[in-house]
Design an enzyme around this catalytic site. Structure first.
Site, PDB file in Angstrom:
ATOM      1  N   TYR A 154      46.236  36.141  60.129  1.00 51.03           N
ATOM      2  CA  TYR A 154      44.862  36.560  59.849  1.00 51.03           C
ATOM      3  C   TYR A 154      43.877  35.730  60.667  1.00 51.03           C
ATOM      4  CZ  TYR A 154      40.656  37.452  56.990  1.00 51.03           C
ATOM      5  OH  TYR A 154      39.400  37.783  56.558  1.00 51.03           O
TER       6      TYR A 154
ATOM      7  N   LYS B 273      41.267  37.083  63.534  1.00 51.70           N
ATOM      8  CA  LYS B 273      39.829  36.891  63.387  1.00 51.70           C
ATOM      9  C   LYS B 273      39.257  36.029  64.512  1.00 51.70           C
ATOM     10  CE  LYS B 273      39.030  39.305  59.656  1.00 51.70           C
ATOM     11  NZ  LYS B 273      38.194  40.529  59.722  1.00 51.70           N
TER      12      LYS B 273
ATOM     13  N   THR C 199      35.025  39.996  46.629  1.00 49.61           N
ATOM     14  CA  THR C 199      35.555  41.259  47.121  1.00 49.61           C
ATOM     15  C   THR C 199      36.976  41.444  46.605  1.00 49.61           C
ATOM     16  OG1 THR C 199      36.472  40.238  49.117  1.00 49.61           O
ATOM     17  CG2 THR C 199      34.206  41.081  49.252  1.00 49.61           C
TER      18      THR C 199
ATOM     19  N   ASP D 273      42.062  56.167  60.342  1.00 49.76           N
ATOM     20  CA  ASP D 273      42.891  54.963  60.384  1.00 49.76           C
ATOM     21  C   ASP D 273      42.469  54.201  61.638  1.00 49.76           C
ATOM     22  OD1 ASP D 273      44.801  53.003  60.693  1.00 49.76           O
ATOM     23  OD2 ASP D 273      46.512  54.368  60.759  1.00 49.76           O
TER      24      ASP D 273
ATOM     25  N   ARG E 262      39.817  54.892  54.962  1.00 52.10           N
ATOM     26  CA  ARG E 262      41.078  55.644  54.925  1.00 52.10           C
ATOM     27  C   ARG E 262      41.202  56.532  53.697  1.00 52.10           C
ATOM     28  NH1 ARG E 262      45.628  51.269  55.206  1.00 52.10           N
ATOM     29  NH2 ARG E 262      44.187  50.335  53.688  1.00 52.10           N
TER      30      ARG E 262
ATOM     31  N   ILE F 281      31.899  44.474  50.677  1.00 56.28           N
ATOM     32  CA  ILE F 281      30.901  44.139  51.688  1.00 56.28           C
ATOM     33  C   ILE F 281      30.452  45.388  52.436  1.00 56.28           C
ATOM     34  CG2 ILE F 281      30.549  42.919  53.876  1.00 56.28           C
ATOM     35  CD1 ILE F 281      32.347  40.691  52.781  1.00 56.28           C
TER      36      ILE F 281
ATOM     37  N   ASN G 206      33.566  46.382  59.848  1.00 53.84           N
ATOM     38  CA  ASN G 206      33.774  45.621  58.617  1.00 53.84           C
ATOM     39  C   ASN G 206      35.200  45.740  58.082  1.00 53.84           C
ATOM     40  OD1 ASN G 206      32.932  44.365  55.925  1.00 53.84           O
ATOM     41  ND2 ASN G 206      33.581  46.415  55.291  1.00 53.84           N
TER      42      ASN G 206
END
Length: 264
Positions: free
Chosen positions: A161, A165, A196, A69, A41, A21, A96
């Protein structure tokens, strides 16, 4: 795709910009005339993406990269300073970069919990703090947080997660109000399951833990989408680019689901 190069003269920084993305967003913003800095990174991966995107656009594409980072404030501040040295004031920030790991809640240890918060939420915080001075100085800015439908609803086995989010959605809304009179908008784009590397990892995890084939595992994820398909990175990129346009100034504090109708 949006046309007319409406972002000419703007400098956009895209985190997690070396693939998926992030790379699609960079390509779309470049097509709108923006100068783009990719942040990630892995230097080798970033270099490869820069070369690929330059090859698509020719010498007219202004593109650079910085290595950082995002869980480290010092690393982020140094990278943003490098980006400003090359292209000047940052007008657009696309947060992102992210990670997703699954585990039953009972097996979610503190290390996993902190990792999900550090990358997905604290990383967004660090990058936003680094970009804001440029935007405030310019009196114009666009912050777009690429979140996930996991920021809007709950999913089993990804509690950490989802929590991170949801936190980004809260940050988006709070900051949108705080900056509403400063010429800066803050919005979120929330993709459903998208083609992805994160989804590839999820498919591999399903295959490893079940008797499903790779195609069956992918279909299981696609079933969340009423269109019965995975979202394409370019579809997410187009939504992000639209929020960055000068004509989208009234869009503020919103969380747009790019998920084929999964979230309404």
């Amino acid at each position: 795709m949006i046309s007319d190069k409406l972002l000419t003269g703007k400098h956009a920084l895209v985190t997690g910009g070396s693939r998926g993305i992030g790379a699609a967003i960079a390509r779309t913003l470049l097509s709108q005339g923006a100068c783009v800095t990719l942040l990630g990174r892995n230097k080798e991966s970033l270099c490869g993406t820069v070369q690929a995107l330059k090859g698509l656009g020719g010498s007219g594409y202004e593109l650079n990269y910085v290595v950082a980072d995002i869980t480290s404030s010092a690393s982020v501040m140094a990278a943003f300073a490098q980006a400003v040295d090359v292209f000047g004031c940052i007008h657009i920030l696309v947060n992102n970069a992210g990670q997703a790991h699954s585990a039953p809640f009972a097996k979610t240890d503190e290390v996993l919990w902190q990792q999900m918060l550090s990358v997905n939420l604290t990383g967004t915080f660090h990058c936003t703090q680094a970009a804001l001075p440029s935007m405030l100085e310019a009196g114009w800015g666009r912050i777009v947080n690429v979140v996930s439908t996991a920021g809007l609803v709950g999913y089993s086995y990804v509690a950490a997660y989802c929590a991170a989010k949801h936190g980004v959605i809260g940050l988006t809304r709070a900051l949108a109000l705080e900056l509403a009179t400063k010429g800066i908008t803050v919005n979120a784009v929330c993709p459903g399951y998208t083609e992805t590397d994160i989804v590839k990892d999820a498919v591999a995890n399903i295959v490893a833990k079940t008797q499903l084939s790779e195609d069956q595992a992918k279909a299981e994820l696609a079933a969340h989408n009423p269109q019965k398909r995975l979202v394409e990175p370019d579809e997410v990129a187009n939504a992000v680019a639209w929020l960055c346009l000068p004509g989208s100034a009234a869009m503020n504090g919103q969380a747009l689901a790019v998920a084929g109708g999964e979230v309404m």
